[in-house]
Design an enzyme around this catalytic site. Structure first.
Site, PDB file in Angstrom:
ATOM      1  N   GLU A 275       1.418 -11.570 -10.692  1.00 31.37           N
ATOM      2  CA  GLU A 275       1.449 -10.157 -11.062  1.00 31.37           C
ATOM      3  C   GLU A 275       2.826  -9.817 -11.634  1.00 31.37           C
ATOM      4  O   GLU A 275       3.858 -10.288 -11.134  1.00 31.37           O
ATOM      5  CB  GLU A 275       1.172  -9.295  -9.828  1.00 31.37           C
ATOM      6  CG  GLU A 275       1.190  -7.796 -10.096  1.00 31.37           C
ATOM      7  CD  GLU A 275       1.008  -6.982  -8.831  1.00 31.37           C
ATOM      8  OE1 GLU A 275       0.579  -5.813  -8.949  1.00 31.37           O
ATOM      9  OE2 GLU A 275       1.307  -7.491  -7.722  1.00 31.37           O
ATOM     10  N   LYS A 350      -6.161  -3.317 -12.084  1.00 33.63           N
ATOM     11  CA  LYS A 350      -5.897  -3.162 -10.660  1.00 33.63           C
ATOM     12  C   LYS A 350      -6.501  -1.839 -10.209  1.00 33.63           C
ATOM     13  O   LYS A 350      -6.256  -0.791 -10.825  1.00 33.63           O
ATOM     14  CB  LYS A 350      -4.394  -3.180 -10.393  1.00 33.63           C
ATOM     15  CG  LYS A 350      -4.017  -3.204  -8.916  1.00 33.63           C
ATOM     16  CD  LYS A 350      -2.509  -3.387  -8.751  1.00 33.63           C
ATOM     17  CE  LYS A 350      -2.120  -3.528  -7.285  1.00 33.63           C
ATOM     18  NZ  LYS A 350      -0.663  -3.778  -7.128  1.00 33.63           N
ATOM     19  N   CYS A 384      -3.178  -8.372  -6.327  1.00 33.54           N
ATOM     20  CA  CYS A 384      -2.325  -8.058  -5.176  1.00 33.54           C
ATOM     21  C   CYS A 384      -3.001  -7.161  -4.134  1.00 33.54           C
ATOM     22  O   CYS A 384      -3.863  -7.607  -3.379  1.00 33.54           O
ATOM     23  CB  CYS A 384      -1.021  -7.445  -5.671  1.00 33.54           C
ATOM     24  SG  CYS A 384       0.319  -7.468  -4.448  1.00 33.54           S
TER      25      CYS A 384
END
Length: 547
Positions: A275, A350, A384
């Site tokens: 990321e 995300k 993440c």
């Protein structure tokens, strides 16, 4: 006096010597002896011509076990095109009244004609060996499934108290034991339905039978291509990326290409970056405000994506380009790009932004979850924080995801532990592999991304076929390096059907479910066009688009 030699003690002969083999014509006499014992109350053994017809039509499907040269158990089968018979068939119909002219070498289903064990040998669990041999035969012949009509002889004791369906349910729930059904359920069969009149002369079962099925998870619907088949063994590469100052975009490209070149040199199918792996570009913006700096950095995202697409094609490797900021329509997002080696590209936004990303940068979450097709199978990408929400990976798993990729950025070990432990849980819950990677080092001139902590890894489910600690591979913490791991996707199929626990199959769908409630873009298009859409009383929509 000299010691006297010890007398020679003969080695005891083993009481059993079991051999699994196919039946031959001259075995009929021994087979008849067993069948007469087993079916003494059901017309006894077959005739010799029926036996010979089966051996002639399908010799590979007639299996026996001999003990010290004597046949003690056997399993007989044919191949059928199951759609020609359907679920309401009788034993006489599907076997052609004992002529077995229903056998079709080009059929799709292995049909169990009979299984019998000499009563004197039933304590040796020979039936399990025969069923395992049948499963192996089904897999090797690339048949869709194995089907059989199962007697329920124990039902005669309860026929005045309950229906056959209730009896089967009681046996399935271990409230009752049936001499045949209990054994078949323990061998991974499931009951599709109950057939009436299957064997009219079976008084113990009251002429009822269970229609049992075992699915061959290795079945290929189409004939395999000579080239371009989907892989069973996948090699993935991971880059544990060192954050370092960069002079310009070209300097950054050289660092990217070095790792793509390195990982592709090991014939990997894909490579995963972390990321915000392009965070060094933020130092080039000369912006003091973190929110302004990251928006300025997003101008580098498109050229980096285009370069990654070029590298994917030229190095023949699929690239998961970690994630990068994308500023569009006045909104800042965090996006991961899947650059396939065939030249196509897709993205996963995300969905959950951390409090830090929201307060420092004003970043927003995306609104679509995607399961991606690749030339090595279906994959998912969760960036993440997203991996800490189990609903997402569960929905990806429902779409067939086998490998989950998690690019992350964490600054401290406790933040890293959250990502790692959740990733390991996702591998177990969803019977899939999970690969994670982050960045190491520091970026002194980049506020809010100045320190890094990472230990890249690949996790597996936890069962006998996988590593004892469920870690396929693991990097050295906080050291720039690559990690290469081979993943056997066939092990996931075995786990789903015969694992010690079966998390996907054992879900209580009668009690709970996970669904996607956000309207998709297609819904808005339909609304604007005034076309008919889903009833307003139902908020549910298709959960995921498969790219």
């Amino acid at each position: 006096m000299p010691a006297q030699p010890e007398p020679n003690t003969p080695t005891p002969e083993p009481s059993h010597k079991l051999v699994l083999r196919t039946l031959r014509r001259n075995d009929f006499k021994e087979v008849k002896t067993i069948m007469d014992k087993v079916y003494s109350n059901m017309e006894g053994s077959w005739a010799n011509d029926e036996y010979n017809a089966l051996i002639k039509k399908f010799p590979e499907g007639q299996i026996c076990i001999e003990d010290n040269g004597k046949i003690v158990a056997a399993a007989l089968a044919i191949i059928v095109e199951y759609s020609k018979f359907g679920d309401k068939h009788t034993y006489a119909k599907i076997t052609g009244n004992g002529k077995f002219d229903t056998h079709d070498a080009d059929g799709d289903t292995l049909y169990g004609v009979d299984v019998f064990v000499d009563p004197e040998y039933r304590s040796l669990r020979l039936g399990r060996r025969l069923y395992d041999a049948r499963k192996e035969l089904c897999e090797n012949l690339n048949l869709r499934a194995m089907v059989a009509g199962g007697r329920i002889p124990g039902y005669s004791n309860y026929s005045g108290e309950m229906t056959p369906a209730k009896y089967v349910e009681m046996v399935r729930n271990k409230e009752l034991t049936d001499p045949i059904l209990t054994f078949q359920l323990a061998n991974d069969f499931y009951v599709r339905k109950i057939i009436r009149g299957y064997l009219p002369y079976d008084s113990e079962s009251k002429a009822y039978a269970t229609l049992l099925e075992w699915i061959n998870v290795y079945h290929e619907e189409e004939t395999e291509k000579l080239i371009g088949n989907q892989k069973s063994n996948v090699r993935i590469g991971i880059v544990q990326w060192q954050m370092r100052a960069t002079r310009d975009l070209e300097d950054f490209f050289q660092q990217m290409e070095f790792f793509v070149d390195t990982v592709s040199g090991y014939k990997s199918d894909c490579v995963l970056f972390p990321e915000f792996f392009n965070a060094p570009m933020m130092a080039l913006t000369n912006e003091e405000s973190p929110s302004v700096a990251i928006r300025s950095m997003s101008a580098f995202t498109e050229p980096i994506k285009i370069k990654m697409m070029e590298l994917a094609v030229s190095y023949n490797i699929n690239i998961i380009a970690g994630s990068m900021p994308l500023y569009e329509d006045g909104k800042l997002h965090n996006v991961s790009y899947l650059c396939r080696r065939d030249g196509t590209v897709d993205e996963q936004y995300k969905l959950h932004v951390t409090p830090d990303e929201a307060s420092y940068w004003g970043m927003r979450g995306g609104s679509q979850l995607r399961c991606f097709d690749t030339d090595f199978g279906k994959i998912g990408i969760l960036i993440c924080y997203d991996v800490e929400f189990p609903e997402l990976s569960r929905m990806l798993s429902d779409e067939g995801m086998k490998i989950l990729f998690v690019p992350f950025w964490t600054d401290t070990k406790n933040a890293y532990q959250r990502v790692r432990l959740c990733a390991q849980a996702r591998a177990i819950e969803n019977e899939c592999y999970v690969a994670i990677t982050g960045s190491v080092g520091n970026l002194p001139r980049v506020e809010n991304m100045d320190i890094q902590y990472s230990q890249s890894a690949v996790f597996s489910p936890s069962d006998f076929a996988f590593p004892h600690d469920s870690i396929v591979a693991e990097a050295t913490p906080n050291t720039e390096m690559t990690l290469i791991a081979d993943l056997n996707l066939d092990l996931l199929k075995d786990l789903n059907t015969s694992g010690a626990v079966r998390n996907l199959r054992d879900r209580r769908k009668d009690l709970y479910s996970v669904s996607w409630v956000k309207k998709n873009e297609r819904d808005d298009e339909l609304l604007s066009q005034g076309e008919e859409r889903a009833p307003k009383t139902s908020p549910r929509h298709p959960p995921i688009t498969v790219a």
